[in-house]
Motif scaffolding. Sequence first.
Motif, mmCIF file in Angstrom:
data_model
loop_
_atom_site.group_PDB
_atom_site.id
_atom_site.type_symbol
_atom_site.label_atom_id
_atom_site.label_comp_id
_atom_site.label_asym_id
_atom_site.label_seq_id
_atom_site.Cartn_x
_atom_site.Cartn_y
_atom_site.Cartn_z
ATOM 1 N N LEU A 142 1.506 6.388 -7.104
ATOM 2 C CA LEU A 142 0.361 7.147 -7.583
ATOM 3 C C LEU A 142 0.551 8.635 -7.325
ATOM 4 O O LEU A 142 0.031 9.464 -8.081
ATOM 5 N N GLY A 143 1.305 8.982 -6.295
ATOM 6 C CA GLY A 143 1.588 10.386 -6.016
ATOM 7 C C GLY A 143 2.489 11.023 -7.050
ATOM 8 O O GLY A 143 2.513 12.238 -7.203
ATOM 9 N N GLU B 275 0.815 -1.221 0.000
ATOM 10 C CA GLU B 275 0.000 0.000 0.000
ATOM 11 C C GLU B 275 0.845 1.267 0.000
ATOM 12 O O GLU B 275 0.531 2.219 -0.716
ATOM 13 N N ASP B 276 1.913 1.297 0.779
ATOM 14 C CA ASP B 276 2.774 2.482 0.830
ATOM 15 C C ASP B 276 3.466 2.724 -0.502
ATOM 16 O O ASP B 276 3.539 3.854 -0.987
ATOM 17 N N LEU C 147 2.466 1.722 -3.430
ATOM 18 C CA LEU C 147 1.442 2.115 -4.401
ATOM 19 C C LEU C 147 1.085 3.591 -4.226
ATOM 20 O O LEU C 147 0.985 4.333 -5.210
ATOM 21 N N ALA C 148 0.908 4.037 -2.987
ATOM 22 C CA ALA C 148 0.580 5.441 -2.731
ATOM 23 C C ALA C 148 1.686 6.352 -3.240
ATOM 24 O O ALA C 148 1.419 7.394 -3.856
ATOM 25 N N ARG C 149 2.954 5.955 -3.018
ATOM 26 C CA ARG C 149 4.078 6.757 -3.516
ATOM 27 C C ARG C 149 4.068 6.811 -5.036
ATOM 28 O O ARG C 149 4.277 7.879 -5.629
#
Length: 82
Positions: free
Chosen positions: A79-80, A72-73, A75-77
């Motif tokens: 997508l950011g 999740e981390d 992926l968030a990075r």
Amino acid sequence: MSVSIELPETVLLSSGLSREEFVEEARRLLVLQLFQRSRISAGKAAELLGTSRPAFLLEAGHAGVDVVDLDEDELARELGRV
């Protein structure tokens, strides 16, 4: 390198494929499994199948193999960055 697997002739007959098609299909499925289990890279898989890395990743995705393995981390990075 060559690998030999013994199977009953009925497996080939029931597949509806020629011997050559069956061997190629088995090879493709083995490479996909090795990639899915992180035993080989996408680049190596593409090389083994005689295709490009993007073409292999597209084929793997169509075969239901996850081509991105991010938590999740991560992926968030990623997508950011978009």
